[in-house]
Design an enzyme around this catalytic site. Sequence first.
Site, PDB file in Angstrom:
ATOM      1  CG  ASP A   1      -1.998  -1.104   1.177  1.00  0.00           C
ATOM      2  OD1 ASP A   1      -1.941  -1.957   0.267  1.00  0.00           O
ATOM      3  OD2 ASP A   1      -2.858  -1.142   2.074  1.00  0.00           O
TER       4      ASP A   1
ATOM      5  CE  LYS B   1      -4.101  -4.298   1.213  1.00  0.00           C
ATOM      6  NZ  LYS B   1      -4.804  -3.249   1.964  1.00  0.00           N
TER       7      LYS B   1
ATOM      8  CB  CYS C   1      -2.137  -2.852   5.171  1.00  0.00           C
ATOM      9  SG  CYS C   1      -3.859  -2.299   5.045  1.00  0.00           S
TER      10      CYS C   1
HETATM   11  C1  VGL Z   1      -4.715   0.761   5.647  1.00  0.00           C
HETATM   12  C2  VGL Z   1      -6.313   1.628   7.014  1.00  0.00           C
HETATM   13  C3  VGL Z   1      -7.260   1.523   6.022  1.00  0.00           C
HETATM   14  C4  VGL Z   1      -3.277   0.364   5.459  1.00  0.00           C
HETATM   15  C5  VGL Z   1      -5.645   0.631   4.640  1.00  0.00           C
HETATM   16  O1  VGL Z   1      -2.818   0.286   4.306  1.00  0.00           O
HETATM   17  O2  VGL Z   1      -2.604   0.113   6.488  1.00  0.00           O
HETATM   18  N1  VGL Z   1      -5.050   1.248   6.836  1.00  0.00           N
HETATM   19  N2  VGL Z   1      -6.911   1.021   4.840  1.00  0.00           N
END
Ligand code: VGL
Length: 199
Positions: free
Chosen positions: A9, A106, A151
């Site tokens: 991410d 995702k 994540c």
């Molecule tokens: C994430 C919160 C919501 C992350 C993704 O990538 O850690 N955290 N969506």
Amino acid sequence: MTQALIVIDVQNDFCPGGALAVPGGDEVVAPINALMKDFETVVLTQDWHPAGHSSFASSHPDMPPFGTIEMAYGTQVLWPDHCVQGSPGAAFHSDLDQRGDVIIRKGFRPSIDSYSGFFENDQKTPTGLEGYLRSRGISELTLVGLATDFCVAYSALDAAKLGFKVGVALAACRGIDLDGSLNRALAEMQAAGVDLQEG
Ligand code: VGL
Ligand code: ZN
């Protein structure tokens, strides 16, 4: 032992100026680009929510961002709207090396969030990443990216549970740290046998 680098991410919304900015989030880009050169297999994950996703506080009248609610699959933190499919915030940081072989998206099902790159937050709907890695003979993973305590940690814990040998390169990760979540995540990863690599 065949290894892969899993880059979690590294998207604009998790970097300074983004909708769910992780402190120092952009600082992971240079060390990740350097690490990529040591791995034959590089997987990128991409948080990829439809507008109005159930994990967004804006989808729940009267609920503030960073509050929690009970979903069918357990407790869910409510986030500011972030990583909406096709938006600039969902794009990878523009300096991130694009050599990765595969992108796992995702969080695209409206009613369920997915922190982990392996399973959604119900802990049973698979993303397909396990099969991809196994069919390529990969048994050892190094995880990097954002955010350490969400994540990255959920992915590392799932990977360990699935039997992969897992390391997290902490210099190439940054955390959100919501109510002590960072220390909790580090302790959980350590207890699960994840190799927390400093420096
Ligand atoms: C994430 C919160 C919501 C992350 C993704 O990538 O850690 N955290 N969506
Ligand atoms: Zn998300």
